[in-house]
Scaffold this active site. Structure first.
Site, PDB file in Angstrom:
ATOM      1  N   GLY A 224       0.669   4.622 -13.723  1.00 23.53           N
ATOM      2  CA  GLY A 224      -0.655   5.236 -13.668  1.00 23.53           C
ATOM      3  C   GLY A 224      -1.405   5.213 -14.977  1.00 23.53           C
ATOM      4  O   GLY A 224      -2.466   5.830 -15.072  1.00 23.53           O
ATOM      5  N   CYS A 339     -18.862 -12.286   4.678  1.00 24.72           N
ATOM      6  CA  CYS A 339     -19.977 -11.807   5.491  1.00 24.72           C
ATOM      7  C   CYS A 339     -19.808 -10.313   5.694  1.00 24.72           C
ATOM      8  O   CYS A 339     -19.404  -9.837   6.765  1.00 24.72           O
ATOM      9  CB  CYS A 339     -20.009 -12.538   6.823  1.00 24.72           C
ATOM     10  SG  CYS A 339     -20.367 -14.257   6.550  1.00 24.72           S
ATOM     11  N   GLU A 340     -20.090  -9.603   4.613  1.00 20.81           N
ATOM     12  CA  GLU A 340     -19.814  -8.178   4.551  1.00 20.81           C
ATOM     13  C   GLU A 340     -20.704  -7.656   3.436  1.00 20.81           C
ATOM     14  O   GLU A 340     -20.563  -8.077   2.298  1.00 20.81           O
ATOM     15  CB  GLU A 340     -18.327  -8.031   4.183  1.00 20.81           C
ATOM     16  CG  GLU A 340     -17.800  -6.647   4.106  1.00 20.81           C
ATOM     17  CD  GLU A 340     -17.619  -6.016   5.469  1.00 20.81           C
ATOM     18  OE1 GLU A 340     -17.394  -6.739   6.452  1.00 20.81           O
ATOM     19  OE2 GLU A 340     -17.747  -4.785   5.546  1.00 20.81           O
TER      20      GLU A 340
HETATM   21  C1  LIG Z   1       1.683   1.811  -7.658  1.00 23.62           C
HETATM   22  C2  LIG Z   1       2.828   2.497  -8.237  1.00 23.62           C
HETATM   23  C3  LIG Z   1       3.064   2.437  -9.615  1.00 23.62           C
HETATM   24  C4  LIG Z   1       2.144   1.752 -10.586  1.00 23.62           C
HETATM   25  O1  LIG Z   1       0.912   2.343 -10.688  1.00 23.62           O
HETATM   26  P1  LIG Z   1      -0.122   1.793 -11.774  1.00 23.62           P
HETATM   27  O2  LIG Z   1      -1.293   2.665 -11.637  1.00 23.62           O
HETATM   28  O3  LIG Z   1      -0.410   0.382 -11.408  1.00 23.62           O
HETATM   29  O4  LIG Z   1       0.529   1.891 -13.096  1.00 23.62           O
HETATM   30  C5  LIG Z   1       4.208   3.051 -10.088  1.00 23.62           C
HETATM   31  N1  LIG Z   1       5.064   3.683  -9.248  1.00 23.62           N
HETATM   32  C6  LIG Z   1       4.861   3.751  -7.930  1.00 23.62           C
HETATM   33  C7  LIG Z   1       5.828   4.443  -7.069  1.00 23.62           C
HETATM   34  C8  LIG Z   1       3.736   3.177  -7.383  1.00 23.62           C
HETATM   35  O5  LIG Z   1       3.534   3.258  -6.069  1.00 23.62           O
END
Ligand SMILES: *Cc1c(COP(=O)(O)O)cnc(C)c1O
Length: 421
Positions: A224, A339-340
Site C-alpha cells: 500500500g 467505445c465507452e
Molecule cells: C494488492 C495487495 C498488496 C499490494 O498493494 P500495493 O498497493 O500495490 O502495494 C499487498 N498485499 C495484498 C494482500 C494485496 O492484496
C-alpha cells in the site's frame, strides 16, 4: 503537473525505436528502476529480519517475477491462478504466500507443494483446518482501520470484506483449537495508497493482535505504499515509514520476549514508476466552443484502466521524430480507443466522472504518446479484450540499452480459440 522523473528513465530516441519495432500500444519497463525499487524495499527498517514479498497482481509477467526473484524477493499471490502462474515462472513454492478473497478449490494441493496460506476469513480457516488438522496457518485480519487512495482501494475497516474482522478473535481461537492448528503468521493489508500515519497506526494494532496469539513468528504488514506518479503527489519514503515500526517491534520484544520477523508486500511501490505505456495518436476530435479538443490514442482502458476506474493521474508526454514534443501547448482530453465514453486518460484527479483537459504541446496524428506511472495495475488489470482488442506486448529496457520482448502482442485468433460453436 509537469514531468515526473520516470520520463527521464527512457530516452525519447529509445522509446521511438521500440515503438517502431514492436508496434503500439506497448508496455515498456525499466529493469534498472525495478531493481532500484526492489533494493529500496529490501532496505525497509526492521528489528529482527525482513521478508519482502512482491504483490504480483500489480504486474504478473514472468520476466518481472523472475527479476524480483533474482534479487531475493518472495511473492504475495492474491488468487489460486496467481500461485500457479508464479510456480510456472519458476518461483519456489516456499517463497509464495497466498492471501485471497477466494480460497482456491485446489488449495490443499498448493499447500502440499509448499506454499503458505493466510486464512482470510473464518470459512477459509475452517476449510484449512479440515484439510490440514494439526497444521500451521497464517491469519489475515481486518484490523478495524483502513487506508487507501479511495473507497475502491481501501481494504481495511468496517466497509471492507478483506480479512477476518478483529473482533472475531474468539471464533478464530476456537477454530484453531478444534482443528489443532497453530497460527504462525498474522497478516494485515489495509489498502493501496495508504496514508503513512494510518499505516503506522495499523502496525501498532497488528502487534496487539499478535499479543493474543502466542505462536506468531511473522507479522506481515501488507503493502500500500504510495508512489508519486505526477509532481503534486507524495511518494512514500520507506525509511521514514519503517523507522517507527522497527521501534514498535523492538518495544514489543522487550515487553513479551518475542522477536517477530517483519514481512512487507509492496506491489505499486516496486513497479508503478518502472513502467509506461506507449501509444500512438491515431485521430482527434473537437467539439466546438465550450467543448474540448480530444486526442484519440490506439490504447485505452484495454491497457490502462486506472484513470477511468479511480480518476488516477498519469504523466503524459508526446513524442515526434525521436524527440519529446515541445512548444505551444493546448488543452487536450486524451481519449482511449474503446467505445465507452468513460475511456479517458485525463479525468479529474480522483473523479473518473469528470474530464480535465491537460495542457500538452500541440499534437498531430502519428505522434507517440508516453503514459508514465503505468507499471502497476495496468498490464495486470485492464478491461481485457473489450472491443476485442488483443493484449499489448511488453518489453523490458535493460540498463545496457538492450531491449527484451517479454510478452508478445496477442495474436487475434486467441480471442476466439475457445469458442465451440
Ligand atoms: C494488492 C495487495 C498488496 C499490494 O498493494 P500495493 O498497493 O500495490 O502495494 C499487498 N498485499 C495484498 C494482500 C494485496 O492484496
Amino acid at each position: 503537473m509537469e514531468t515526473s522523473f520516470q520520463k527521464n528513465d527512457f530516452s525519447a530516441a529509445a522509446l521511438t525505436a521500440v515503438a517502431n519495432e514492436y508496434g503500439t500500444p506497448l508496455y515498456v519497463y525499466s529493469a534498472q528502476r525495478l531493481r532500484e525499487q526492489a533494493n529500496a524495499a529490501l532496505a525497509f527498517p526492521n528489528a529482527f529480519g525482513l521478508t519482502v514479498r512482491y504483490a504480483m497482481k500489480a504486474s504478473p509477467s514472468r520476466a518481472i517475477l523472475r527479476l524480483f526473484d533474482g534479487l531475493g524477493l518472495h511473492i504475495d499471490a492474491s488468487s489460486g491462478p496467481e500461485v500457479r502462474r508464479a510456480l510456472k515462472a519458476g518461483i519456489a513454492a516456499e517463497k509464495i504466500s497466498l492471501s485471497s478473497q477466494e480460497l482456491p478449490l485446489d488449495f490443499a494441493e498448493l499447500v502440499q507443494l509448499g506454499i503458505k496460506v493466510n486464512a482470510c476469513s473464518l470459512e477459509q480457516l475452517r476449510r484449512f483446518g479440515e484439510a490440514f488438522p494439526g497444521g500451521e496457518v497464517g491469519l489475515r485480519f481486518n484490523p478495524g482501520a483502513g487506508s487507501g487512495g479511495n473507497n475502491r482501494t481501501n481494504v481495511g475497516g468496517p466497509s471492507s470484506s478483506f480479512g477476518i474482522w478483529h473482533e472475531f478473535q474468539d471464533e478464530v481461537k476456537s477454530l484453531l483449537q478444534s482443528h489443532r492448528l497453530t497460527a504462525v503468521r498474522i497478516h494485515t493489508h489495509i489498502g493501496s495508497g495508504s496514508d503513512p500515519a494510518v499505516w503506522q497506526k495499523v502496525a501498532g494494532m497488528s502487534l496487539d493482535l499478535v499479543r493474543n496469539f502466542p505462536d506468531i513468528a511473522h507479522l506481515n504488514l501488507g503493502g500500500g505504499y504510495k508512489v508519486a506518479r505526477v509532481a503534486d503527489e507524495n511518494g512514500t519514503d520507506l525509511q521514514v515509514v519503517g523507522a517507527p515500526v522497527k521501534a514498535l517491534f523492538e518495544r514489543f520484544a522487550e515487553e513479551t520476549g518475542r522477536s517477530l520477523q517483519l514481512e512487507i508486500e509492496p506491489g505499486t511501490f516496486l513497479v508503478a514508476n518502472a513502467g509506461a505505456v506507449l501509444a500512438r495518436v491515431q485521430d482527434s476530435a473537437a467539439t466546438g466552443a465550450g467543448g474540448y479538443n480530444f486526442l484519440k490514442l490506439d490504447c485505452g482502458m484495454t491497457e490502462i484502466l486506472r484513470p477511468s476506474l479511480y480518476g488516477s493521474q498519469h504523466p503524459i508526454h508526446l513524442l515526434r521524430e525521436g524527440d519529446w514534443l515541445k512548444g505551444n501547448t493546448k488543452p487536450y482530453i486524451i481519449a482511449g480507443h474503446c467505445c465507452e465514453s468513460g475511456d479517458i486518460l485525463t479525468p479529474a484527479a480522483g473523479d473518473p466522472e469528470l474530464l480535465q483537459a491537460r495542457d500538452l504541446p500541440q499534437s498531430q496524428i502519428g505522434d507517440l504518446c508516453f503514459i508514465g506511472g503505468s507499471g502497476a495495475y495496468c498490464a495486470g488489470m485492464a478491461t481485457k479484450h473489450y472491443n476485442s482488442f488483443p493484449e499489448a506486448a511488453e518489453v523490458m529496457l535493460e540498463e545496457d540499452g538492450s531491449v527484451r520482448l517479454i510478452r508478445r502482442r496477442q495474436p487475434l485468433e486467441q480471442l476466439w480459440q475457445n469458442e465451440v460453436e
